[in-house]
Write an enzyme that holds these catalytic residues in place. Structure first.
Site, PDB file in Angstrom:
ATOM      1  N   GLY A  29      54.554 -95.672  60.599  1.00 42.98           N
ATOM      2  CA  GLY A  29      55.279 -94.451  59.301  1.00 42.98           C
ATOM      3  C   GLY A  29      55.265 -93.981  61.433  1.00 42.98           C
ATOM      4  O   GLY A  29      54.659 -93.671  62.715  1.00 42.98           O
ATOM      5  N   GLU A  33      50.976 -97.695  63.663  1.00 41.16           N
ATOM      6  CA  GLU A  33      52.694 -98.735  63.955  1.00 41.16           C
ATOM      7  C   GLU A  33      53.308 -97.111  64.124  1.00 41.16           C
ATOM      8  O   GLU A  33      53.737 -97.477  63.253  1.00 41.16           O
ATOM      9  CB  GLU A  33      53.056 -99.656  63.316  1.00 41.16           C
ATOM     10  CG  GLU A  33      52.214-101.384  63.915  1.00 41.16           C
ATOM     11  CD  GLU A  33      52.731-102.259  64.864  1.00 41.16           C
ATOM     12  OE1 GLU A  33      53.306-101.744  65.206  1.00 41.16           O
ATOM     13  OE2 GLU A  33      51.892-103.178  65.488  1.00 41.16           O
ATOM     14  N   CYS A  79      62.671 -98.292  64.125  1.00 40.39           N
ATOM     15  CA  CYS A  79      61.414 -97.336  64.750  1.00 40.39           C
ATOM     16  C   CYS A  79      61.337 -98.445  66.072  1.00 40.39           C
ATOM     17  O   CYS A  79      61.472 -98.107  67.049  1.00 40.39           O
ATOM     18  CB  CYS A  79      60.110 -98.382  64.538  1.00 40.39           C
ATOM     19  SG  CYS A  79      59.187 -99.823  64.489  1.00 40.39           S
ATOM     20  N   ASN A 113      60.934 -97.643  55.534  1.00 38.10           N
ATOM     21  CA  ASN A 113      62.570 -98.254  56.463  1.00 38.10           C
ATOM     22  C   ASN A 113      62.810 -99.468  56.395  1.00 38.10           C
ATOM     23  O   ASN A 113      63.905-100.189  56.117  1.00 38.10           O
ATOM     24  CB  ASN A 113      62.528 -97.341  57.839  1.00 38.10           C
ATOM     25  CG  ASN A 113      61.096 -97.717  58.595  1.00 38.10           C
ATOM     26  OD1 ASN A 113      60.409 -98.393  58.406  1.00 38.10           O
ATOM     27  ND2 ASN A 113      61.335 -98.125  60.234  1.00 38.10           N
ATOM     28  N   LYS A 115      49.500 -98.826  49.804  1.00 37.38           N
ATOM     29  CA  LYS A 115      49.685 -96.853  49.710  1.00 37.38           C
ATOM     30  C   LYS A 115      51.582 -96.257  50.242  1.00 37.38           C
ATOM     31  O   LYS A 115      50.986 -97.027  51.601  1.00 37.38           O
ATOM     32  CB  LYS A 115      49.010 -96.100  49.595  1.00 37.38           C
ATOM     33  CG  LYS A 115      49.446 -94.513  49.585  1.00 37.38           C
ATOM     34  CD  LYS A 115      50.746 -93.774  50.665  1.00 37.38           C
ATOM     35  CE  LYS A 115      51.187 -92.241  50.810  1.00 37.38           C
ATOM     36  NZ  LYS A 115      52.663 -92.675  50.108  1.00 37.38           N
ATOM     37  N   HIS A 116      52.373 -97.037  49.232  1.00 33.56           N
ATOM     38  CA  HIS A 116      54.104 -97.092  50.048  1.00 33.56           C
ATOM     39  C   HIS A 116      54.254 -95.964  50.250  1.00 33.56           C
ATOM     40  O   HIS A 116      53.884 -94.848  49.776  1.00 33.56           O
ATOM     41  CB  HIS A 116      54.731 -98.175  49.321  1.00 33.56           C
ATOM     42  CG  HIS A 116      55.697 -99.030  50.059  1.00 33.56           C
ATOM     43  ND1 HIS A 116      56.132 -98.305  51.027  1.00 33.56           N
ATOM     44  CD2 HIS A 116      56.225-100.506  49.830  1.00 33.56           C
ATOM     45  CE1 HIS A 116      56.973 -99.177  51.620  1.00 33.56           C
ATOM     46  NE2 HIS A 116      57.213-100.497  51.000  1.00 33.56           N
ATOM     47  N   GLU A 129      50.514-106.534  65.576  1.00 36.52           N
ATOM     48  CA  GLU A 129      50.696-106.919  64.240  1.00 36.52           C
ATOM     49  C   GLU A 129      51.468-108.718  64.536  1.00 36.52           C
ATOM     50  O   GLU A 129      52.008-108.354  65.626  1.00 36.52           O
ATOM     51  CB  GLU A 129      51.491-106.572  63.294  1.00 36.52           C
ATOM     52  CG  GLU A 129      50.388-105.212  62.867  1.00 36.52           C
ATOM     53  CD  GLU A 129      51.816-104.575  61.528  1.00 36.52           C
ATOM     54  OE1 GLU A 129      52.833-103.738  62.435  1.00 36.52           O
ATOM     55  OE2 GLU A 129      51.294-104.410  60.828  1.00 36.52           O
TER      56      GLU A 129
END
Ligand code: NAP
Length: 466
Positions: free
Chosen positions: A206, A228, A262, A131, A154-155, A436
């Site tokens: 995610g 997150e 989010c 996103n 790892k996207h 974060e």
């Protein structure tokens, strides 16, 4: 299996990429570890110089990066440019502050010298969502690399072009070869990477189910995780709020990134006395936002990132309507190949409906009535999530008091919840754990090491009277 970029505005495949084999992914981890062995000893000043270069590259390439995001996941161009600039900001922020944030802290004990040092852990695996394809990665990578770690990414499978661009930009900035690697792998291969002995920790941004799965896998091999996850942020509108300003902010927050954030406002909890007036102002503004091609000037809301996500969102709207919600705006799937969904407003939303209980990841707002402030706080906290929350009132002291009652990692008074490199960001409950950004973020992936130095034996034996 191939990994494909599909333009969500048209449904057409832009490019396909070969997925890495498990052996190639393991080799990339080993390369990152090898880079880490020198990177961990690189002085802060040298790390900061590279991080500033990474920021400069982001600024230089912001138009091109915004176009790439628009094509791969439908983000309107002006929002993509702002995202690239924010990534540059986080790089500059940690370039300027990491050394002080990780400076050893002396603690007075009976030792000659005792202190806490913050040392890098090694290779950190980042599993990231589509996103904010750049921001989610940089807000992990900037502090992790400045702390002396290496990273493997790892996207999300629908943004491989963004994933490779990030790897390339760190290499172009001059980071040691392999210090930041992109792994083009599907989610079924993540467990093997988590279990790789040279991977020391994992961060995932995610959905909550993905977080639960990755945390369980990392827990089984005793590796630290930061999660997150999803949210259903409540925005509480009290009877003394400036309703025009509140409606404006609420709509902006619901529609940011076409509703796929989010920390987008998702549930609007409005005190009964102002519910009708707020709703009217809110719907008027939702209706005025321009839906269209993300590459076109003036587009506020693009397509959703994938058709399956659009269809899932529509199912949530239908199920909420079936259970008694009232449709005030939108709610119809447009014809055509794009993954578009119109700004939608649901009223009379109550517990037991997806619009109340679950995360709605798209431009759909749920209006929930509350009898008074206390009831509004109860409803706001009546959720499995705890990411962000906001309250609107013209009484700042009241706003602060209510903000402290809201169960969330971030609370705003009279403003839309937003992340900021200087402030910690993260959730509670099913929205995850760990932080974060700010000084808390950079300390997530470090060894908090106690160093205790006793008086040397010779010195102790030295005669006292001389
Ligand atoms: P997602 O489906 O959970 O995917 C996120 C990442 O996890 C992707 O790289 C995905 O890979 C991977 N993944 C999914 N299931 C996995 C599994 N079982 N094991 C290992 N990896 C797995 O989420 P999304 O649809 O991309 O993003 C939307 C969600 O992210 C929303 O819930 C949103 O609220 C949340 N989010 C949270 C924050 C925050 O800061 N709290 C920020 C942004 C987004 P594939 O693409 O290959 O499946």
């Amino acid at each position: 299996m191939a990994i494909a970029s599909v333009n969500p505005a048209t449904g057409r495949t832009i490019k396909t990429y070969d997925e890495m084999t498990p052996e190639q992914a393991a080799a990339a981890v080993a390369q990152a570890h090898a880079a880490w062995r020198t990177w961990r000893k690189t002085p802060f000043g040298s790390r900061a110089a590279l991080m500033k270069k990474a920021a400069a590259i982001l600024r230089e390439r912001k138009d091109q990066l915004a176009k790439l995001m628009a094509l791969e996941m439908g983000k309107p161009l002006k929002q993509g440019i702002a995202e690239a600039e924010k990534c540059a900001w986080v790089c500059e922020y940690y370039a300027a502050n990491a050394e002080a944030q990780l400076a050893p802290e002396e603690v007075r004990t009976d030792a000659a010298k005792s202190y806490v040092a913050f040392e890098p852990l090694g290779v950190v695996l980042a599993v990231m969502p589509w996103n904010f394809p750049l921001w989610q990665v940089y807000r992990f990578a900037a502090p992790a690399l400045m702390a002396g770690n290496a990273g493997v990414l790892k996207h999300a499978s629908n943004v491989p072009g963004c994933a490779l661009a990030i790897e390339e930009m760190f290499a172009q900035a001059g980071f040691p070869q392999g210090a930041f690697r992109t792994l083009l792998i599907g989610s079924r291969h993540v467990q093997a990477v988590i279990e790789h002995p040279l991977v020391r920790a994992v961060t995932l941004t995610g959905s909550t189910p993905a977080g639960e799965s990755v945390a369980a896998q990392a827990g089984a091999v005793v590796k630290k995780t930061v999660l997150e996850l999803g949210g259903s942020d409540p925005y509480v509108v009290l009877e003394d709020a400036d309703l025009d300003a509140a409606a404006e902010t609420c709509v902006a927050s619901r529609l940011i990134n076409s509703g796929q954030s989010c920390i987008a406002a998702k549930r609007f909890i409005v005190v009964e006395r102002v519910r009708a007036a707020f709703t009217e102002k809110f719907v008027t503004r939702m209706k005025a936002r321009k839906v269209g091609d993300p590459l076109a000037d003036g587009t506020d809301v693009g397509p959703l990132a994938r058709r399956d996500l659009r269809d899932g969102l529509h199912e949530q709207v239908r199920a909420s309507l079936d259970r008694g919600a009232k449709l005030l705006l939108g709610g119809e799937v447009p014809s055509g190949d794009g993954a578009y969904y119109p700004p939608t407003v649901l009223a009379n939303v109550t517990a037991g409906m997806p619009a109340y209980d679950d995360e709605l990841f798209g431009p759909v707002a749920a209006i929930i009535a509350a009898s008074d402030e206390q009831d509004a706080v109860r409803i706001a906290n009546d959720t499995i999530f705890g990411l962000g929350a906001a309250v609107f009132t013209q009484d700042a002291a009241r706003g602060e008091r209510v903000a402290r009652e809201l169960e969330a990692g971030t609370t705003f008074v009279n403003g839309a919840v937003a992340s900021d490199p200087r402030l910690p960001f993260g959730g509670i409950k099913k929205s995850g754990y760990g932080r974060e950004l700010g000084s808390f973020g950079i300390r997530e992936f470090v060894n908090v090491k106690t160093v205790f130095v006793k008086q040397a034996a010779r010195a102790v034996a030295k005669p006292v009277a001389e």
